[in-house]
Enzyme design. Structure first.
Site, PDB file in Angstrom:
ATOM      1  N   GLY A   1       0.826  -1.197   0.000  1.00  0.00           N
ATOM      2  CA  GLY A   1       0.000   0.000   0.000  1.00  0.00           C
ATOM      3  C   GLY A   1       0.860   1.246   0.000  1.00  0.00           C
TER       4      GLY A   1
ATOM      5  N   GLY B   1       2.242   4.809   1.939  1.00  0.00           N
ATOM      6  CA  GLY B   1       2.445   5.456   3.224  1.00  0.00           C
ATOM      7  C   GLY B   1       3.749   5.056   3.883  1.00  0.00           C
TER       8      GLY B   1
ATOM      9  N   ILE C   1       4.527   3.326   6.600  1.00  0.00           N
ATOM     10  CA  ILE C   1       4.746   1.954   7.058  1.00  0.00           C
ATOM     11  C   ILE C   1       5.161   1.066   5.906  1.00  0.00           C
ATOM     12  CG2 ILE C   1       3.566  -0.083   7.956  1.00  0.00           C
ATOM     13  CD1 ILE C   1       2.065   1.754   9.861  1.00  0.00           C
TER      14      ILE C   1
ATOM     15  N   GLU D   1      -1.322  -2.932  -6.959  1.00  0.00           N
ATOM     16  CA  GLU D   1      -1.964  -1.846  -7.693  1.00  0.00           C
ATOM     17  C   GLU D   1      -1.045  -0.630  -7.788  1.00  0.00           C
ATOM     18  OE1 GLU D   1      -5.484  -0.445  -5.823  1.00  0.00           O
ATOM     19  OE2 GLU D   1      -4.586  -0.231  -3.850  1.00  0.00           O
TER      20      GLU D   1
ATOM     21  N   GLY E   1      -7.896  -0.554  -2.914  1.00  0.00           N
ATOM     22  CA  GLY E   1      -7.579  -1.945  -3.197  1.00  0.00           C
ATOM     23  C   GLY E   1      -7.342  -2.794  -1.971  1.00  0.00           C
TER      24      GLY E   1
END
Length: 619
Positions: A216, A218, A220, A239, A337
């Site tokens: 994803g 960000g 983290i 994605e 997603g």
């Protein structure tokens, strides 16, 4: 093609916005780093006579000026993912709408006429010699929008990279062109704090060589990528790709060699990052950009063995429900997603859906692990879709766990100052019995990740602290013993290990006493192979130590490894001595202690040997 800063048709004829749109039209706006800002500015400047144009968008990097109050009569934003403060504020104030949906489902909203599009405003590269423009850094839902829209209006930008996969549109499919060169919006790599670094380190430990990743966006996720430098043969089906993905590809860590779907190719639908990243994807045949309905399809995701999905969250409740798009009644981001990849990874052979988040928010004043969801929030990912939840305090394994076990696992990775409060609140619903307690569970002397990997006889195990969620594992461990093992360990043959008794044995204050175990971990399945304990004796600053090992591993060195760690920890804590009581006929255990420097001492009990070892803390 026309001249710069003019709308023209394919044959060079000038056209104006009134010929393309009318009041009440619904238009799609290109996404992420491929927002056609020059084109939308031209629309804003030359369509004051048009009203109530609905703009359908997802995250649009850059200035979202069309969402400002002054344009309320001209535009109405309907965002499928909330990104940027201007859009977030407009949604919060009721000037814009938020439509929650899975990224994989958005294309069908266009194609089935649920959100019919009058026009798609997109950004493309200049046409190649065959007449094809590339959608560049955002294929995602742009691909479906241009196929579904009545008219396609394109900003042609020489700085848009040419990407491969299913990333092309022929000039004959475009109704109007607007030539405007512009740099793509960049996002700098974030500075990582200690909490984020630790979370990234824990997540990286769940990723095995040869895994395929979805990452994803960000801090983290960036931290996870920074801890994968020593991995081998990783793949990408995500994605989104970022600078961190690029750097691992350049190092050869990500080579897609062991992927089982699209082998040798990184699969994505859009990228966001630096200009270096945009240069990297330009003309790169090793990266395929595909539409969201293809990349985000759970069935396609699952075709990758060992698929790892890594996403963040706003809060997680003690049953494992995940909130990712709202803070209370305020909608903050979107589903995107997140669920597509959690579901796909859970369907993958060897797959792992992972949720990673800091344990607290608002400068440590509130816990993000909560006993129940905050009023107004929505569940993005169900409690059945999450295998692991990771905070800076460790990894909670949820797959196959009961509600009680999930609660204990999640409390263990919550911030220590909130653990007792969480336990007290969850007890009100009878999820956790009254006899279950939460004490200090960390053993910092084991190192920053709180456990050690061991190789014994060619097999790999984890040496870690026992914790309250091991209650059932300890029961299974007890009932695996033969009568001989029980006699040697307990000096009797107990016939029952009740849940209450097991809870007592795993609820250890590790800051004073110590309880370590060696565990064989395979994904979410864990089996205890050996347990070692010491009980602190404050009257002389010493401790009493004992072990028990599963029969199949007796004589393989597990007790010696546990004893070695316990001696080291006891010395670091300043204890002066260790002692143990062993049955005289237990020659193997006597040998383990004597090899570790224990000396036999006179014992008051017949048939029992007292062993003692001074520690460095005595000095």
């Amino acid at each position: 093609m026309g001249t710069s800063q003019q709308l023209t048709t394919n044959d060079g004829q000038r056209v104006n916005w009134s010929q393309l749109l009318k009041s009440g039209s619904r238009i799609f706006l290109g996404s992420h780093a491929a927002v056609p800002h020059a084109l939308i500015r031209d629309l804003m400047a030359h369509s004051r006579h048009l009203h109530d144009i609905e703009i359908v968008q997802v995250y649009a990097l850059g200035d979202n000026q069309w969402a400002e109050p002054e344009y309320t009569q001209q535009f109405k934003v309907n965002t499928l993912f909330i990104g940027g403060e201007q859009v977030r504020t407009a949604v919060a104030e009721g000037r814009a709408d938020y439509t929650p949906c899975f990224m994989s489902d958005i294309p069908s909203l266009f194609q089935e006429g649920i959100l019919p599009l009058d026009a798609a405003l997109i950004m493309v590269s200049p046409a190649d010699k065959y007449g094809y423009h590339s959608l560049g850094v955002s294929v995602d839902i742009v691909s479906a929008a241009l196929r579904s829209a009545k008219k396609v209006i394109a900003q042609v930008n020489p700085q848009m990279p040419v990407t491969f996969g299913q990333a092309f549109i022929h000039k004959g499919q475009i109704d109007a062109f607007f030539e405007a060169e512009a740099s793509l919006p960049e996002i700098a790599a974030p500075e990582l704090d200690a909490v984020t670094e630790r979370i990234g380190q824990y997540v990286s430990l769940l990723i095995e060589d040869g895994a395929t990743l979805q990452i994803g966006f960000g801090n983290i996720c960036d931290a996870v990528l920074r801890y994968l430098g020593n991995h081998n043969d990783l793949g990408v089906h995500s994605e989104l790709i970022t600078d961190g993905i690029m750097e691992l590809m350049q190092k050869g860590v990500i080579n897609n060699r062991r992927k089982t779907y699209h082998q040798h190719k990184a699969v994505t639908s859009f990228c966001i990052g630096s200009q270096t990243l945009y240069d990297f994807v330009d003309g790169n045949p090793h990266i395929g950009f595909y539409p969201s309905e293809y990349v985000n399809s759970p069935a396609n995701i699952a075709r990758n063995d060992n698929m790892i999905s890594i996403n963040s969250a706003i809060e997680v409740d003690l049953t494992g429900q995940v909130v990712s798009d709202s803070i209370g009644h305020q909608f903050y981001s979107g589903i995107g997603g997140h669920v597509d990849f959690s579901r796909g990874a859970s369907m993958s052979k060897g797959g792992k859906p992972i949720i990673a988040l800091p344990s607290t928010a608002k400068d440590g004043t509130i816990s993000r692990i909560v006993p129940h969801l905050t009023e107004g929030v929505g569940v993005a990912t169900s409690r059945a879709h999450v295998y692991y939840v990771v905070t800076e305090f460790g990894v909670a394994s949820l797959r196959g766990k009961s509600i009680r076990e999930r609660a204990l696992e999640l409390i263990r990775v919550a911030h220590p100052k909130f653990r007792q409060q969480l336990l007290d609140e969850v007890r009100q619903h009878y999820y956790v019995p009254n006899y279950q307690t939460i004490k200090s569970v960390e053993v910092p002397e084991l190192g920053p990740v709180g456990f050690k990997e061991l190789c014994i006889g060619g097999e790999y195990f984890d040496l870690r602290p026992l914790n309250p969620s091991d209650e059932r594992r300890l029961q299974e461990f007890f009932y695996s013993h033969t009568k001989e093992t029980l006699q040697m360990r307990y000096n009797t043959v107990p016939t029952q290990m009740s849940r209450e008794k097991s809870c007592t044995l795993v609820s250890v204050d590790q800051s004073s006493d110590l309880a370590l175990c060696i565990v064989r971990q395979k994904g979410s399945a864990a089996e205890i192979q050996a347990v070692g304990r010491y009980y602190y004796l404050p009257h002389d600053n010493s401790c009493e130590v004992a072990f028990v090992t599963r029969e199949v591993y007796q004589g393989k060195g597990m007790a010696s490894r546990l004893l070695e760690e316990m001696i080291r920890i006891a010395e670091q804590r300043g204890l002066t001595a260790m002692h143990a009581y062993v049955r005289a006929e237990n020659t193997k255990m006597l040998a383990v202690f004597e090899r570790a420097g224990f000396k036999r001492m006179p014992s008051e009990e017949l048939g029992e040997v007292l062993l003692k070892r001074p520690l460095a803390g005595a000095a």
